[in-house]
Design an enzyme around this catalytic site. Structure first.
Site, PDB file in Angstrom:
ATOM      1  N   ASP A  52       1.194   1.262  53.959  1.00 32.98           N
ATOM      2  CA  ASP A  52       0.449   0.417  54.904  1.00 32.98           C
ATOM      3  C   ASP A  52      -0.367   1.296  55.871  1.00 32.98           C
ATOM      4  O   ASP A  52      -0.508   0.977  57.060  1.00 32.98           O
ATOM      5  CB  ASP A  52       1.358  -0.536  55.685  1.00 32.98           C
ATOM      6  CG  ASP A  52       0.566  -1.646  56.382  1.00 32.98           C
ATOM      7  OD1 ASP A  52      -0.656  -1.764  56.151  1.00 32.98           O
ATOM      8  OD2 ASP A  52       1.174  -2.389  57.173  1.00 32.98           O
TER       9      ASP A  52
ATOM     10  N   ARG B 266     -10.706   0.876  54.769  1.00 31.62           N
ATOM     11  CA  ARG B 266     -11.696   0.407  55.768  1.00 31.62           C
ATOM     12  C   ARG B 266     -13.149   0.375  55.311  1.00 31.62           C
ATOM     13  O   ARG B 266     -14.026   0.085  56.130  1.00 31.62           O
ATOM     14  CB  ARG B 266     -11.617   1.250  57.050  1.00 31.62           C
ATOM     15  CG  ARG B 266     -10.241   1.363  57.671  1.00 31.62           C
ATOM     16  CD  ARG B 266      -9.753   0.042  58.186  1.00 31.62           C
ATOM     17  NE  ARG B 266      -8.555   0.207  59.010  1.00 31.62           N
ATOM     18  CZ  ARG B 266      -7.605  -0.702  59.105  1.00 31.62           C
ATOM     19  NH1 ARG B 266      -7.686  -1.860  58.454  1.00 31.62           N
ATOM     20  NH2 ARG B 266      -6.564  -0.501  59.871  1.00 31.62           N
TER      21      ARG B 266
ATOM     22  N   HIS C 117       5.352  -4.990  53.039  1.00 28.51           N
ATOM     23  CA  HIS C 117       6.024  -4.429  54.231  1.00 28.51           C
ATOM     24  C   HIS C 117       7.149  -5.282  54.814  1.00 28.51           C
ATOM     25  O   HIS C 117       7.071  -5.726  55.960  1.00 28.51           O
ATOM     26  CB  HIS C 117       5.002  -4.090  55.329  1.00 28.51           C
ATOM     27  CG  HIS C 117       3.917  -5.109  55.607  1.00 28.51           C
ATOM     28  ND1 HIS C 117       4.165  -6.443  55.816  1.00 28.51           N
ATOM     29  CD2 HIS C 117       2.573  -4.950  55.721  1.00 28.51           C
ATOM     30  CE1 HIS C 117       3.022  -7.068  56.051  1.00 28.51           C
ATOM     31  NE2 HIS C 117       2.042  -6.188  55.982  1.00 28.51           N
TER      32      HIS C 117
HETATM   33  O1  DOR Z   1      -0.257  -3.059  61.328  1.00 27.95           O
HETATM   34  C1  DOR Z   1      -0.987  -3.534  60.488  1.00 27.95           C
HETATM   35  N1  DOR Z   1      -2.271  -3.118  60.369  1.00 27.95           N
HETATM   36  N2  DOR Z   1      -0.534  -4.501  59.701  1.00 27.95           N
HETATM   37  C2  DOR Z   1      -1.331  -5.179  58.860  1.00 27.95           C
HETATM   38  O2  DOR Z   1      -0.841  -6.059  58.179  1.00 27.95           O
HETATM   39  C3  DOR Z   1      -2.784  -4.889  58.815  1.00 27.95           C
HETATM   40  C4  DOR Z   1      -3.054  -3.506  59.251  1.00 27.95           C
HETATM   41  C5  DOR Z   1      -4.518  -3.231  59.528  1.00 27.95           C
HETATM   42  O3  DOR Z   1      -5.358  -3.594  58.706  1.00 27.95           O
HETATM   43  O4  DOR Z   1      -4.823  -2.596  60.544  1.00 27.95           O
END
Ligand code: DOR
Length: 455
Positions: free
Chosen positions: A329, A72, A240
């Site tokens: 993920d 992030r 994923h």
């Molecule tokens: O659940 C998810 N969150 N899948 C994604 O592909 C992106 C990720 C996110 O960046 O929050």
């Protein structure tokens, strides 16, 4: 032996890079592996060395490598920073993490890759490898400068969170990887099929009155990408994957000898769509009345938690090697992103700190053996990147001491209040897991110490 040493005594040493699985000692000296598996006399160590007595069944293995997480930074530091995300990684036994470029701005230029690397050096406690965008701004319209990103240090390319919808762009991206030797990691989702879907299409979605997102939305794009990988000879890695149909497609592609690899997450391997109902059982259809924990937005993730049969197919594919790796993920979000209706909630689960505990459920349930699990978290990720991390995914003497020590049997209750991650968004909060990280080392430096008074 000159500098300070750390001796892990009496563990089960698992090193899939060398087919090693035996009881023994692990000696780290001067930030390198000195020996793995051979008995070491603590009296022979220099003064100031540490001896860690491992429990009888504890495992020492190469540190886990996560090829897919979200740190992030920059832009969403209220959800996670490189500092907090790497601390969470260390607590989860991960010594290297590859971070996705869906930041703000996106990691689609040399300067952004350099920024992440600089921040990681200044604030990160585990190794951080940035993934660059496939297209500028992750908009799917114009290819990013892939060579420039690679030269700056990107280890792969992805628009994760967004699929590359345009097949021509995907074709060009794959074509480029032939020369660069780095994979394209696609988030496969056909938006015209998934549009508005917030959970898996199936009986649970019907029961809850939520819009479903069908398995085919993922599978049609996987089929397309495999065809494009075949045509171009490019390196395709599928992020994923979550359905039995996706597993079949990857299996067929591998049987044809294509350079296609795939990952599955701990949550898609161990949870199913009945979790959205607030259930933690096998997920069989049932006419039970809804419980208060239904519509738990912490179960909302993309791709969505699928059916129990899909999760079973993923576990079988993990064992037979169709699925090459486990990637977390890890998708931390702020509380306010989840304290809304199911439709409005952000997609994503905070995974780094629970990954091992949930994956050990597969081992305790007899679905996966421990050396295979460790392989999919170490050697597997290195192989997906063409052997790039081979020196980190091993306990070979002379290599950097990136090591995790864990107790496969310790039961603990997940308490998001204790997370290092800013992302408290996991449906596992309050659940008891069996399997816990005790010590994590990067280059011989202890970055997580969960031993209490035991060192
Ligand atoms: O659940 C998810 N969150 N899948 C994604 O592909 C992106 C990720 C996110 O960046 O929050």
């Amino acid at each position: 032996m000159s500098g300070e040493a750390i001796l892990i005594q009496g563990a089960r040493i698992i090193d899939p890079s060398r087919g090693l699985d035996r009881p023994g000692d692990l000696l780290v000296c001067d930030s390198l592996i000195a020996s793995a598996g051979e008995p070491v006399d603590p009296a022979s160590l220099p003064g100031g060395s540490r001896v860690v007595r491992a429990g009888r069944r504890w495992v020492a293995c190469p540190g886990f490598i996560d090829l897919h997480c979200h740190l992030r930074e920059p832009g969403h530091e209220h959800k996670e920073t490189i500092a907090t995300g790497t601390l969470a990684a260390a607590r989860g036994g991960f010594t290297a993490v590859c971070c996705m470029p869906n930041t703000e701005p996106a990691i689609d230029s040399e300067s952004m890759v350099e920024y992440v690397l600089r921040q990681a050096r200044a604030t990160g406690c585990v190794r951080v490898f940035p993934i660059g965008c496939i297209t500028q701004g992750r908009q799917g319209k114009v290819l990013a400068g892939l060579r420039e990103l690679a030269e700056a240090g990107a280890i792969a390319f992805s628009d994760d969170g967004n699929p590359v919808g345009d097949p021509h762009i995907m074709r060009m991206a794959l074509q480029y990887t032939v020369g660069l030797g780095l994979p394209i990691i696609n988030h496969c989702e056909d938006h015209s099929l998934s549009a508005g879907g917030v959970m898996n299409e199936g009986w649970v979605a019907t029961r809850l009155g939520l819009r479903g997102y069908p398995a085919a939305a993922e599978e049609v794009m996987i089929a397309r990408d495999i065809a494009l990988a075949e045509m171009t000879g490019g390196r395709l890695h599928l992020a994923h994957i979550s359905t039995a149909g996706a597993v079949d497609l990857v299996r067929q592609a591998k049987a044809r000898g294509l350079a296609v690899t795939a990952e599955a997450t701990p949550h898609h391997l161990t949870m199913n769509d009945a979790w959205v109902l607030g259930r933690r059982d096998g997920g069989a259809p049932s006419p039970q009345p809804l419980v208060l924990s239904a519509y738990d937005t912490r179960t909302k993730v993309n791709p969505p938690l699928r059916s129990p049969a899909d999760a079973e197919a993923l576990a079988a594919a993990l064992v037979d090697g169709t699925i090459d790796i486990i990637a977390t993920d890890h998708a931390p979000h702020a509380i306010t992103d989840k304290l809304v209706t199911y439709e409005e909630a952000a997609f994503g689960i905070s995974v780094l700190e629970t990954a091992l505990g949930s994956l050990m459920g597969l081992v305790h349930g007899g679905l996966v053996d421990l050396p295979t699990l460790v392989h999919r978290l170490t050697v597997g990720p290195s192989q997906v990147l063409g052997g790039r991390f081979d020196d980190l995914a091993t306990l070979r003497p002379g290599t950097p001491a990136d090591v995790v020590l864990f107790d496969p049997d310790e039961e603990w209750t997940v308490d998001v209040g204790q997370f290092a991650s800013k992302g408290k968004n996991t449906p596992l909060d309050g659940c008891t897991l069996k399997g816990r990280v005790k010590l994590t080392m990067v280059q011989g430096r202890v970055v997580f110490d969960g031993m209490g008074g035991a060192i």
